[in-house]
Design an enzyme around this catalytic site. Structure first.
Site, mmCIF file in Angstrom:
data_model
loop_
_atom_site.group_PDB
_atom_site.id
_atom_site.type_symbol
_atom_site.label_atom_id
_atom_site.label_comp_id
_atom_site.label_asym_id
_atom_site.label_seq_id
_atom_site.Cartn_x
_atom_site.Cartn_y
_atom_site.Cartn_z
ATOM 1 N N LYS A 4 0.840 -1.196 0.000
ATOM 2 C CA LYS A 4 0.000 0.000 0.000
ATOM 3 C C LYS A 4 0.877 1.249 0.000
ATOM 4 C CE LYS A 4 -3.953 -1.856 2.614
ATOM 5 N NZ LYS A 4 -4.984 -1.608 1.603
ATOM 6 N N ARG A 17 -10.499 -11.429 1.644
ATOM 7 C CA ARG A 17 -11.352 -12.481 1.070
ATOM 8 C C ARG A 17 -10.639 -13.829 1.080
ATOM 9 N NH1 ARG A 17 -11.750 -9.023 -4.324
ATOM 10 N NH2 ARG A 17 -11.373 -7.405 -2.777
HETATM 11 N N1 BES Z 1 -8.274 -3.750 4.365
HETATM 12 C C1 BES Z 1 -8.355 -3.327 3.014
HETATM 13 C C2 BES Z 1 -9.619 -2.527 2.731
HETATM 14 C C3 BES Z 1 -9.641 -1.124 3.279
HETATM 15 C C4 BES Z 1 -8.860 -0.138 2.707
HETATM 16 C C5 BES Z 1 -10.468 -0.810 4.312
HETATM 17 C C6 BES Z 1 -8.906 1.139 3.190
HETATM 18 C C7 BES Z 1 -10.535 0.489 4.794
HETATM 19 C C8 BES Z 1 -9.736 1.460 4.245
HETATM 20 C C9 BES Z 1 -8.368 -4.538 2.084
HETATM 21 O O1 BES Z 1 -7.584 -5.604 2.481
HETATM 22 C C10 BES Z 1 -7.803 -4.063 0.781
HETATM 23 O O2 BES Z 1 -6.673 -3.701 0.757
HETATM 24 N N2 BES Z 1 -8.627 -4.073 -0.256
HETATM 25 C C11 BES Z 1 -8.227 -3.609 -1.531
HETATM 26 C C12 BES Z 1 -8.797 -4.534 -2.568
HETATM 27 C C13 BES Z 1 -8.267 -4.301 -3.931
HETATM 28 C C14 BES Z 1 -6.818 -4.699 -4.001
HETATM 29 C C15 BES Z 1 -9.089 -5.099 -4.916
HETATM 30 C C16 BES Z 1 -8.740 -2.181 -1.708
HETATM 31 O O3 BES Z 1 -9.849 -1.899 -1.271
HETATM 32 O O4 BES Z 1 -8.004 -1.372 -2.240
HETATM 33 MN MN MN Z 2 -5.593 -5.435 1.858
#
Ligand code: BES
Ligand code: MN
Ligand code: ZN
Length: 507
Positions: A281, A355
């Site tokens: 990230k 997931r």
């Molecule tokens: N934990 C995150 C989702 C999230 C991000 C929750 C920011 C709250 C604030 C999850 O694991 C994630 O990183 N999801 C990705 C999915 C994508 C790679 C398809 C996302 O939402 O960017």
């Molecule tokens: Mn994630």
């Protein structure tokens, strides 16, 4: 903080402060009316001179009221101009009152706000929400600060005044529920607020074991990596391999109902820190990914509240817990893993890890022969784009279950909004190399994530709660919210026959 119920009248109950509501332009609640009489018209005269605001949630503190009022102070809370308050306005009013009391120096108070008329909500609901709003105001996360100055004169005791004894049963019952829900939320908030180094998968397992010691009705089992290997949980394990912290699969069982009753199963995402893994990230606000276990925290908080109340339901909590970190041994984009269900998954993005751990936990849920399964997860940033920080995203393969959750959210004011699970979205998960990819192409990220999960929940009625937007606040008020414990508790309370809504012909 202590709560209780007393029967009496506003001018005679003694204490450091008496709390009453006034509606615009000059409508005094029954208790306010009695205080006005007892104080020789002081409330009305302050209203006339503009010294009392009736704006919703504005408070005015009157020291040493005149006449023969027994309390040392009167706190007047503005209720706006609607005679029948919305549930939202009522929560705002009770929060404002608790905040003003906390600042007033009064260590105990008698509140008459539960006599206000709230649209389609009963007395028990009002009592529960008074307790929850007050506990929310006094919540602090200061276990990691070395120089904590507790409030000089904190509010220690809040009494709900009721005019006649026939109301005290409902008020007490509401208080009991509200306190248990507040306790569950506090636990969820504490776990959420703890940083990743102090809230690891092993720490979550320890918390669950501590609950088992507290409540005889709870049984806790923790599956280790070797157990997951045996079960073939290849998706969960693929996330854990990037971390030095061993993963845990925490199983909490509560038996409150007749033995053969099929359980409600709650599955909570427990990523104790989500760096994104190899698909790392960006740095901004990455600290907030310590909150990526708030689904797990809400399951643990709900289990605790249910055990405290001894609700007549059978309930199972399943928490897959791991970190998501980059490492030489971590999963790489393009890796293909085999889930416990036997379905293969191409990991196109290691940041879509929630997931991956949930799908194996959902397959595992099957062995409890569930009535329904609800998973709770901070799953997608896309949910914040769709619904902001206000609503939980709800997706389900069963409309009756979805409706039950929507209703629970409405009554508890911890609301969800439903999104569709159409096959067009599901098709976006196709992969050239495995049964499915772990991300979907072409938008609708919250829905494609839920479609992914739905491929593992074919055997039972299932709902998914995406709490990415509601589980914590950012900015100055950064911290876990304890949501959606209120929705889950209302869902379970409804199943036990208590609705919070007014019954025809009752107050
Ligand atoms: N934990 C995150 C989702 C999230 C991000 C929750 C920011 C709250 C604030 C999850 O694991 C994630 O990183 N999801 C990705 C999915 C994508 C790679 C398809 C996302 O939402 O960017
Ligand atoms: Mn994630
Ligand atoms: Zn995540």
């Amino acid at each position: 903080m202590e709560f209780n119920v007393k029967t009496g009248s506003a001018e005679t109950l003694t204490g450091a402060c008496t709390v009453v509501g006034i509606t615009a332009p000059r409508h005094l609640s029954p208790a306010a009316e009695r205080l006005d009489e007892a104080s020789n018209g002081q409330l009305r005269s302050l209203l006339k001179s503009g010294d009392i605001s009736t704006d919703c949630g504005k408070t005015t503190l009157i020291h040493h009221p005149q006449g023969h009022v027994k309390a040392a102070r009167i706190l007047v809370v503005g209720c706006g101009k609607d005679k029948h308050l919305s549930p939202d306005a009522f929560s705002k009013i009770t929060s404002a009152a608790a905040r003003a009391l906390q600042e007033s120096g009064a260590t105990d108070a008698v509140s008459w706000l539960t006599e206000l008329d709230v649209e389609d909500r009963d007395l028990a609901w009002k009592a529960a929400h008074t307790a929850q709003a007050s506990r929310d105001v006094v919540y602090r996360f200061d276990e990691l600060k070395s120089d904590v100055k507790p409030p000089k004169r904190p509010l220690k005791k809040l009494t709900l005044g009721v005019a006649d004894a026939t109301q005290s049963g409902a008020a007490n019952k509401g208080l009991r529920n509200g306190i248990a829900i507040a306790n569950g939320m506090d636990l969820a908030r504490v776990l959420g607020n703890r940083p990743g180094n102090l809230c690891t998968p092993a720490d979550l397992a320890d918390q669950a074991r501590a609950l088992q010691r507290q409540y005889k009705s709870l049984k806790v089992r923790v599956l280790e990596k070797k157990d997951m290997d045996k079960l073939g949980m290849g998706a969960l394990l693929s996330v854990a391999r990037g971390s030095r912290q061993p993963p845990k699969l925490i199983v909490l069982e509560y038996h409150g109902g007749k033995k053969p009753g099929k359980p409600v199963v709650l599955v909570g995402k427990g990523v104790t820190f989500d760096s994104g893994g190899i698909s790392i990230k960006p740095g901004a606000a990455m600290d907030e990914m310590k909150f990526d276990m708030c689904g797990a925290a809400s399951v643990i908080g709900t289990m605790a509240a249910v055990a405290e109340l001894g609700l007549p339901v059978n309930l199972v909590g399943i928490v897959p817990a791991t970190e998501n970190l980059p490492d030489g041994d971590a999963s790489k984009p393009g890796d293909v893993v085999t889930s416990m269900s036997g379905q293969t998954i191409e990991v196109l993005n290691t940041d879509a890890e929630g997931r991956l751990i949930l799908c194996d936990a959902l397959t595992y849920a099957d062995r409890f022969d569930p009535d329904v399964v609800i998973d709770i997860a901070t799953l997608t940033g896309a949910c914040i784009v769709a619904l902001g920080k206000h609503a939980t995203g709800l997706l389900s393969n069963n409309q009756k279950l979805a409706d039950e959750l929507l209703e629970a959210g409405q009554v508890s004011w911890d609301r969800a909004w439903q999104l569709p699970l159409w096959k067009e979205f599901d098709e976006q998960l196709s992969s050239n190399f495995a049964d499915m990819a772990n991300i979907g192409s072409n938008g609708g990220g919250t829905i494609t994530a839920a479609c992914f999960l739905s491929r593992f929940t074919k055997h039972y009625r299932w709902a998914h709660l995406d709490i990415a937007g509601v589980a914590w606040k950012s900015g100055d008020a950064k911290g876990a919210t304890g949501r959606p414990v209120p929705m889950l508790m209302q869902f379970l309370l409804n199943r036990c026959g208590g609705s919070g809504r007014k019954r025809a012909g009752t107050k």
